[in-house]
Motif scaffolding. Structure first.
Motif, PDB file in Angstrom:
ATOM      1  N   LEU A 132       0.836  -1.195   0.000  1.00  0.00           N
ATOM      2  CA  LEU A 132       0.000   0.000   0.000  1.00  0.00           C
ATOM      3  C   LEU A 132       0.873   1.249   0.000  1.00  0.00           C
ATOM      4  O   LEU A 132       1.889   1.301   0.695  1.00  0.00           O
ATOM      5  N   LYS A 134       0.593   4.842   1.279  1.00  0.00           N
ATOM      6  CA  LYS A 134      -0.298   5.559   2.194  1.00  0.00           C
ATOM      7  C   LYS A 134       0.107   7.012   2.435  1.00  0.00           C
ATOM      8  O   LYS A 134      -0.548   7.710   3.213  1.00  0.00           O
ATOM      9  N   LEU A 170      -0.288  -0.168  -4.331  1.00  0.00           N
ATOM     10  CA  LEU A 170      -1.724   0.004  -4.443  1.00  0.00           C
ATOM     11  C   LEU A 170      -2.098   1.331  -3.808  1.00  0.00           C
ATOM     12  O   LEU A 170      -1.617   1.668  -2.716  1.00  0.00           O
ATOM     13  N   ILE A 172      -4.843   4.237  -2.327  1.00  0.00           N
ATOM     14  CA  ILE A 172      -6.079   4.283  -1.556  1.00  0.00           C
ATOM     15  C   ILE A 172      -6.711   5.661  -1.703  1.00  0.00           C
ATOM     16  O   ILE A 172      -6.033   6.645  -1.997  1.00  0.00           O
ATOM     17  N   VAL A 178      -8.924   0.638  -1.103  1.00  0.00           N
ATOM     18  CA  VAL A 178      -7.957   0.408  -2.176  1.00  0.00           C
ATOM     19  C   VAL A 178      -8.668   0.611  -3.509  1.00  0.00           C
ATOM     20  O   VAL A 178      -9.742   0.048  -3.740  1.00  0.00           O
ATOM     21  N   PRO A 231      -8.262  -2.552   2.617  1.00  0.00           N
ATOM     22  CA  PRO A 231      -6.973  -3.246   2.767  1.00  0.00           C
ATOM     23  C   PRO A 231      -7.128  -4.608   3.432  1.00  0.00           C
ATOM     24  O   PRO A 231      -6.384  -5.544   3.108  1.00  0.00           O
TER      25      PRO A 231
END
Length: 279
Positions: A132, A134, A170, A172, A178, A231
């Motif tokens: 992820l 973030k 990925l 968000i 996501v 997630p």
């Protein structure tokens, strides 16, 4: 060579200090794959490009029909050395003038191209680990679904992935769901349910996303839907794969401690290549 407003030139001589794409990210682009002198999914690309230009209130040239777009891409490709396929990018940007408020909503375009080593799509069987990203979010809004040149989230995310030895990240949204990968849309298989985030979550309105949705809905026993992905959902999934028109389908093999298979991705890819060959 590049195609600048319908002419093949070695240099557009665009002045960067006046160019609105450079100054304000005031630009929309479309990336296509050309195979056997054919732009794959031409109609889908054209109508997405036209819709994007309307959304950002650029004046679409009357002459810029789908046939004209195809001709201009082919004109550039014909000037290049032979290759199995090509990647072409067409970028529209507003004419110079103004600050945030433009003084002219008419636009110009540039088409660039480069050769690709593969003809039809193929599955990458190697390891492909994601994480992820973030640090920054993608907002849930219509502009996030467009291919604009405002891609700082993807740029900084790509640097983060490289610095930490990930193959991709990925992204968000502001709800912490996501929505996509750095360079493509995301699909998640859990049991017999295949899910991809809805456009309302802020993901790119991808052309390959559309193809995969259409193909997957024809697979018997597979339930296909567009729904938000958290997630936590990633840890329960059996497969994750990323889609775009250049790569096709890229299976994810690992996210944190979770490892994935790629059976469905391989099946959909075969159907995709069959559609291309016989269309």
């Amino acid at each position: 060579m590049i195609n600048y407003n319908g002419s093949l030139v070695a240099d557009s001589n665009i002045l960067l200090h006046e160019n609105r794409a450079f100054l304000y990210g005031d630009s929309i682009f479309e990336t296509v794959k050309v195979l056997d002198n054919k732009v794959l999914f031409l109609e889908d690309h054209y109508f997405r490009l036209m819709a994007s230009l309307r959304i950002v209130r650029m004046e679409i040239p009357m002459y810029f029909t789908m046939e004209y777009m195809d001709e201009q891409i082919q004109l550039l490709i014909a000037d290049m050395p032979a290759a199995p396929s090509y990647r072409a990018r067409i970028s529209f940007f507003r004419k110079p003038g103004g600050k945030y408020l433009p003084t002219d909503n008419n636009c110009e375009f540039i088409i660039t191209a480069e050769p690709l080593n593969m003809a039809l799509y193929s599955i990458n069987e190697g390891l492909y680990e994601v994480e992820l990203f973030k640090d920054y979010y993608v907002t849930k809004q219509l502009l996030s679904t467009l291919k604009s040149t405002n891609k700082m989230v993807q740029v900084t995310g790509s640097i983060f992935a490289q610095e930490n030895d990930y193959d991709n990240c990925l992204l968000i949204n502001d709800d912490k769901n996501v929505i996509e990968a750095l360079q493509g849309n995301l699909f998640m298989l859990t049991g017999t349910k295949l899910i991809t985030p809805p456009l309302s979550d802020g993901c790119l309105n991808g052309i390959m996303r559309k193809q995969v949705l259409e193909l997957a809905k024809k697979i018997e026993g597979l339930e296909v839907s567009e729904a938000s992905i958290s997630p936590f959902d990633l840890q329960k999934a059996d497969e994750l794969f990323i889609t775009n028109v250049i790569t096709g389908i890229q299976p994810v093999t690992k996210y944190r401690k979770k490892e994935y298979t790629s059976s469905l991705a391989s099946d959909v890819l075969k159907r995709l290549n069959a559609k291309i060959r016989f269309s």
